[in-house]
Each structure stands twice: as C-alpha cells, then as structure tokens.
Enzyme design. Structure first.
Site, PDB file in Angstrom:
ATOM      1  N   LYS A  13     -10.207  26.020  21.942  1.00  0.00           N
ATOM      2  CA  LYS A  13     -11.397  25.709  21.147  1.00  0.00           C
ATOM      3  C   LYS A  13     -11.657  26.772  20.081  1.00  0.00           C
ATOM      4  CE  LYS A  13     -14.337  25.610  24.627  1.00  0.00           C
ATOM      5  NZ  LYS A  13     -13.490  25.914  25.781  1.00  0.00           N
ATOM      6  N   ARG A  88     -22.223  23.368  27.684  1.00  0.00           N
ATOM      7  CA  ARG A  88     -21.303  23.442  28.824  1.00  0.00           C
ATOM      8  C   ARG A  88     -21.910  22.799  30.055  1.00  0.00           C
ATOM      9  NH1 ARG A  88     -18.249  28.252  26.966  1.00  0.00           N
ATOM     10  NH2 ARG A  88     -16.524  28.689  28.340  1.00  0.00           N
ATOM     11  N   ARG A 123      -3.227  35.267  26.603  1.00  0.00           N
ATOM     12  CA  ARG A 123      -4.241  35.368  25.550  1.00  0.00           C
ATOM     13  C   ARG A 123      -4.649  36.822  25.294  1.00  0.00           C
ATOM     14  NH1 ARG A 123      -9.564  31.735  25.232  1.00  0.00           N
ATOM     15  NH2 ARG A 123     -10.298  32.771  27.111  1.00  0.00           N
ATOM     16  N   ARG A 156      -9.097  39.782  27.794  1.00  0.00           N
ATOM     17  CA  ARG A 156     -10.468  39.598  28.261  1.00  0.00           C
ATOM     18  C   ARG A 156     -10.539  39.765  29.766  1.00  0.00           C
ATOM     19  NH1 ARG A 156     -12.793  34.189  25.545  1.00  0.00           N
ATOM     20  NH2 ARG A 156     -13.556  33.946  27.664  1.00  0.00           N
ATOM     21  N   ARG A 167     -13.229  29.910  36.560  1.00  0.00           N
ATOM     22  CA  ARG A 167     -13.702  29.281  35.311  1.00  0.00           C
ATOM     23  C   ARG A 167     -13.261  27.822  35.232  1.00  0.00           C
ATOM     24  NH1 ARG A 167     -11.298  32.975  31.041  1.00  0.00           N
ATOM     25  NH2 ARG A 167     -12.416  31.727  29.500  1.00  0.00           N
TER      26      ARG A 167
HETATM   27  P1  AMP Z   1     -15.937  31.362  26.274  1.00  0.00           P
HETATM   28  O1  AMP Z   1     -15.544  32.453  25.366  1.00  0.00           O
HETATM   29  O2  AMP Z   1     -16.500  30.174  25.548  1.00  0.00           O
HETATM   30  O3  AMP Z   1     -14.836  30.990  27.255  1.00  0.00           O
HETATM   31  O4  AMP Z   1     -17.149  31.921  27.179  1.00  0.00           O
HETATM   32  C1  AMP Z   1     -16.973  33.056  28.015  1.00  0.00           C
HETATM   33  C2  AMP Z   1     -18.036  33.077  29.096  1.00  0.00           C
HETATM   34  O5  AMP Z   1     -19.349  33.112  28.498  1.00  0.00           O
HETATM   35  C3  AMP Z   1     -18.078  31.845  30.006  1.00  0.00           C
HETATM   36  O6  AMP Z   1     -17.127  31.922  31.066  1.00  0.00           O
HETATM   37  C4  AMP Z   1     -19.508  31.899  30.501  1.00  0.00           C
HETATM   38  O7  AMP Z   1     -19.682  32.898  31.475  1.00  0.00           O
HETATM   39  C5  AMP Z   1     -20.271  32.339  29.247  1.00  0.00           C
HETATM   40  N1  AMP Z   1     -20.683  31.190  28.405  1.00  0.00           N
HETATM   41  C6  AMP Z   1     -20.263  30.877  27.141  1.00  0.00           C
HETATM   42  N2  AMP Z   1     -20.856  29.767  26.667  1.00  0.00           N
HETATM   43  C7  AMP Z   1     -21.675  29.342  27.669  1.00  0.00           C
HETATM   44  C8  AMP Z   1     -22.540  28.224  27.811  1.00  0.00           C
HETATM   45  N3  AMP Z   1     -22.681  27.319  26.837  1.00  0.00           N
HETATM   46  N4  AMP Z   1     -23.242  28.112  28.973  1.00  0.00           N
HETATM   47  C9  AMP Z   1     -23.121  29.030  29.964  1.00  0.00           C
HETATM   48  N5  AMP Z   1     -22.308  30.086  29.909  1.00  0.00           N
HETATM   49  C10 AMP Z   1     -21.573  30.263  28.771  1.00  0.00           C
END
Ligand code: AMP
Length: 210
Positions: A13, A88, A123, A156, A167
């Site tokens: 994404k 999400r 990654r 990360r 996740r």
């Molecule tokens: P991402 O970079 O989008 O994979 O987000 C990394 C982490 O941030 C996720 O595993 C969640 O812990 C938190 N996170 C990001 N976006 C959301 C969301 N919309 N709702 C809840 N937690 C989020």
C-alpha cells in the site's frame, strides 16, 4: 480523487500510494507513518500508541480518526487524497462517513499470506522520510541509503517474524471485513498484487482510470 488503499500489511500500500501520489499530485495520508513519527518524537500520542504498534496490534480508533480528521482539514487535501492504512476497522470506516468524507474508490491490493511473510522479511524503510524499499523487489540505489533523502534504511520493529503473524491475524479479524463493507457501497476495486511493484501499479492506475 479521494482514494482508500486497503490490503494486508506488506501488500504494498505504501509504495503504491507513493506512485499514485506522484502521478495524480494528491497527498498520501499514512496513519502508520504518522504514528511512527509521533513515537519517534515522543509526543503524548506517540507514547499512547507505542505499545500497540510495536506488538503489531491496532491503536485505538479514536487516535487514528483524530490524525485523519486533522490532516484532511488541510488545504492540500482539497483536490483529493490517498488514505494508506486507514480505515482498518469498520468503526473507522463509519467515522469517515460520519465526517462526511466522500470516497471515490477503495482499492484492495490482494496478496497471499505466504507472499506477505516473504515480502515483510525483506522490507526496509527510511528512518527519516518513511519511504519503503525491499532488498529483492525494490532495492535502493545504494544499499542502506534512501534514494529520496539519503536517510538510513532500517528494519521496522513490527516487521520481525512473530509480530508479522500478529499483524496478519489482526488484519484478517479486523480489517478484512472492510472489503465487504466497501463492496456493498459499490466502491471496491480489487487489484491482484504482482511480484513486481511496477506491474501492480500498472493494474492499479488502469483501475483508477476505468
Ligand atoms: P502500517 O505502517 O500502516 O502498517 O501501520 C503500522 C502500525 O500502526 C499498525 O500495525 C498499527 O499498530 C498502527 N496503525 C496504523 N494505521 C492504523 C489504523 N488505521 N488503525 C489502528 N492502528 C493503526
């Protein structure tokens, strides 16, 4: 155009959002990047979010809805935006509707769990600007250095194997129901994630023009 990018963690994404952002000239709103920046800066929000982010769980709807609400109010979102990683949960999707946010298309990038696990292990992300790379599929020109800003590339914390499984479980349980949610609203477009970034973006950009 107001877009949402849906898909499991590691579906690409963030990378696709960067490509669409360059092509359409509309900003990307990444809640994951906003949360990581808040954690790095040690803000109150960052302190609240850190435990959940590090463990691969979702942070509260209240926090992410707050981030997006504030960001969408800024001038550069007037001509469109790409939401990467939000909503999400179904509650977050309802919150967007309650805010009166009109979404044109929701692109679901579909990738199998096996491919996700392989992708996340390679990654790398820029510690300064958040740009995303992959050791095999999207390497930076100079190993360990960001092409965009020369920042250091890091793994990360939540890309560690045990956290990736957490996740993925969180995704299937809480985020996947959004596929039906947006299908019912006639907004959903499914794009099969390809091995090569540019092949996925070709499908995605074609879907946006359709
Ligand atoms: P991402 O970079 O989008 O994979 O987000 C990394 C982490 O941030 C996720 O595993 C969640 O812990 C938190 N996170 C990001 N976006 C959301 C969301 N919309 N709702 C809840 N937690 C989020």
């Amino acid at each position: 155009m107001n877009l949402i990018l849906l898909g499991a963690p590691g579906a690409g994404k963030g990378t696709q959002a960067e490509i669409v952002c360059d092509k359409l000239g509309i900003p990307t709103i990444s809640t994951g990047n906003a949360l990581r920046a808040a954690i790095k800066d040690g803000t109150e929000m960052g302190l609240k979010a850190k435990e959940a982010v590090d463990a691969g769980r979702l942070v509260s709807d209240e926090i992410v809805v707050g981030i997006v609400k504030e960001r969408l109010a800024q001038d550069d979102c007037k001509n469109g935006f790409i939401l990467d990683g939000m909503p999400r949960t179904v509650a977050q999707a309802h919150a967007l509707e309650d805010m009166g946010v009109n979404i044109d298309k929701v692109i679901d990038i579909e990738v199998s769990d096996e491919a996700i696990i392989a992708r996340l292990s390679g990654r790398r992300v820029c510690s300064a600007c958040g740009a995303s790379y992959h050791t095999e599929y999207k390497p930076s020109s100079v190993e360990g250095v960001c092409d965009r800003c020369n920042g250091a590339l890091i793994i990360r914390k939540d890309d560690e194997p045990a956290t990736v499984l957490e996740r993925l479980a969180t995704y299937h349980e809480q985020t996947e129901p959004l596929v039906e949610f947006y299908r019912e609203r006639g907004k959903l477009v499914v794009v099969e994630g390809q091995e090569k970034v540019e092949d996925t973006s070709a499908l995605l950009l074609a879907a946006l023009e359709a």
